[in-house]
Write a protein that holds these residues in place. Structure first.
Motif, mmCIF file in Angstrom:
data_model
loop_
_atom_site.group_PDB
_atom_site.id
_atom_site.type_symbol
_atom_site.label_atom_id
_atom_site.label_comp_id
_atom_site.label_asym_id
_atom_site.label_seq_id
_atom_site.Cartn_x
_atom_site.Cartn_y
_atom_site.Cartn_z
ATOM 1 N N SER A 3 21.703 5.938 26.229
ATOM 2 C CA SER A 3 22.940 6.149 26.979
ATOM 3 C C SER A 3 23.262 4.920 27.819
ATOM 4 O O SER A 3 22.372 4.205 28.278
ATOM 5 N N PRO A 5 25.614 2.982 31.043
ATOM 6 C CA PRO A 5 26.369 3.238 32.272
ATOM 7 C C PRO A 5 27.838 3.479 31.926
ATOM 8 O O PRO A 5 28.326 3.035 30.888
ATOM 9 N N LEU A 58 25.613 4.568 36.932
ATOM 10 C CA LEU A 58 24.446 4.097 36.192
ATOM 11 C C LEU A 58 23.685 5.275 35.581
ATOM 12 O O LEU A 58 23.895 6.430 35.943
ATOM 13 N N ASN A 59 22.779 4.947 34.682
ATOM 14 C CA ASN A 59 22.034 5.992 33.977
ATOM 15 C C ASN A 59 21.189 6.852 34.904
ATOM 16 O O ASN A 59 20.917 8.017 34.616
ATOM 17 N N ASP A 60 20.730 6.278 36.025
ATOM 18 C CA ASP A 60 19.894 7.038 36.962
ATOM 19 C C ASP A 60 20.729 7.832 37.962
ATOM 20 O O ASP A 60 20.191 8.433 38.893
ATOM 21 N N GLY A 61 22.059 7.804 37.778
ATOM 22 C CA GLY A 61 22.944 8.551 38.665
ATOM 23 C C GLY A 61 23.487 7.749 39.827
ATOM 24 O O GLY A 61 24.384 8.217 40.534
ATOM 25 N N LEU A 62 22.969 6.547 40.050
ATOM 26 C CA LEU A 62 23.482 5.700 41.120
ATOM 27 C C LEU A 62 24.937 5.345 40.845
ATOM 28 O O LEU A 62 25.307 5.012 39.711
ATOM 29 N N TRP A 73 25.830 -6.429 40.888
ATOM 30 C CA TRP A 73 24.825 -5.662 40.144
ATOM 31 C C TRP A 73 24.631 -6.270 38.755
ATOM 32 O O TRP A 73 23.500 -6.492 38.305
ATOM 33 N N LYS A 77 21.381 -8.859 37.210
ATOM 34 C CA LYS A 77 20.591 -8.493 36.040
ATOM 35 C C LYS A 77 20.575 -9.617 35.010
ATOM 36 O O LYS A 77 19.572 -9.851 34.340
#
Length: 218
Positions: A3, A5, A58-62, A73, A77
């Motif tokens: 998945s 972002p 983002l994938n972690d919910g951020l 961001w 990266k």
């Protein structure tokens, strides 16, 4: 495919525009959702109280919902063009101050200039003059080097581009004859980049039944 972002965006929004260019320059792939501002998706509203674009989930919910933070961001990266000037430790602070001046002082004057031009306000030239105080600074810098901060492109070039684009379109004939040849050259050069062309591709407003739009590589 894992998945990705999700970026909620709007093609003509200058803040979303800069976010898209930052993602492209960092080669960060996301799912793009073009937003209809008259019918904002509940998915976006549920994660960001500001209720406008850009919003990156983002994938972690951020959730990152400030355009410069999205650019940072992405570039932290991966920054293949060294837009953060990591070889000069103090430059990022200078860049962020420059962008802040653009976002507060220049954008405020630009909004007034655009409105005055649209409604034939007699104060139009006054507001244009306020914009020119900033534009003259850019012209001086671009007379010294090819890009805003130096001989190589930086975060600043992509962050302010959407707003200089707006300025150039308020009174097109005036702009083309204005004493800012270095700025005109710089803006034309930005338009010719693949990153700008890719950032400005038109997409239909997102719906749940729409095919996934993958975005992030020039």
């Amino acid at each position: 495919m894992p998945s990705l972002p999700t970026l909620y965006s709007l093609r003509q929004c200058p803040y979303a525009m800069r976010a898209r260019m930052g993602l492209l320059m960092a080669q960060q792939v996301v799912t793009l959702r073009e937003v209809n501002m008259k019918k904002k998706p509940e998915e976006m509203l549920s994660v960001s109280a500001k209720a406008t674009v850009p919003v990156l989930v983002l994938n972690d919910g951020l959730v990152i919902d400030q355009s410069i933070d999205i650019m940072l961001w992405a570039l932290n990266k991966n920054d293949p063009s060294n837009l953060l000037y990591k070889h000069q430790a103090s430059m990022l602070e200078d860049m962020l101050k420059f962008i802040e001046h653009n976002d507060i002082t220049f954008v405020d004057s630009l909004k007034k200039y655009k409105a005055a031009s649209r409604y034939h306000d007699k104060e139009k030239n006054t507001y244009r003059g306020h914009c020119e105080e900033y534009v003259k600074q850019l012209e001086q810098r671009l007379n010294r080097h090819e890009f805003i901060m130096g001989d190589n492109p930086s975060l600043v070039d992509y962050a302010i581009l959407p707003f200089i684009r707006q300025f150039s379109r308020v009174e097109r004939q005036w702009y083309l004859q204005a004493p800012y040849p270095a700025l005109q050259r710089w803006l034309t050069a930005q338009y010719q980049q693949a990153v700008f062309t890719k950032a400005m591709v038109k997409h239909e407003p997102w719906t749940e039944n729409q095919a996934t739009v993958v975005f992030g590589k020039v």
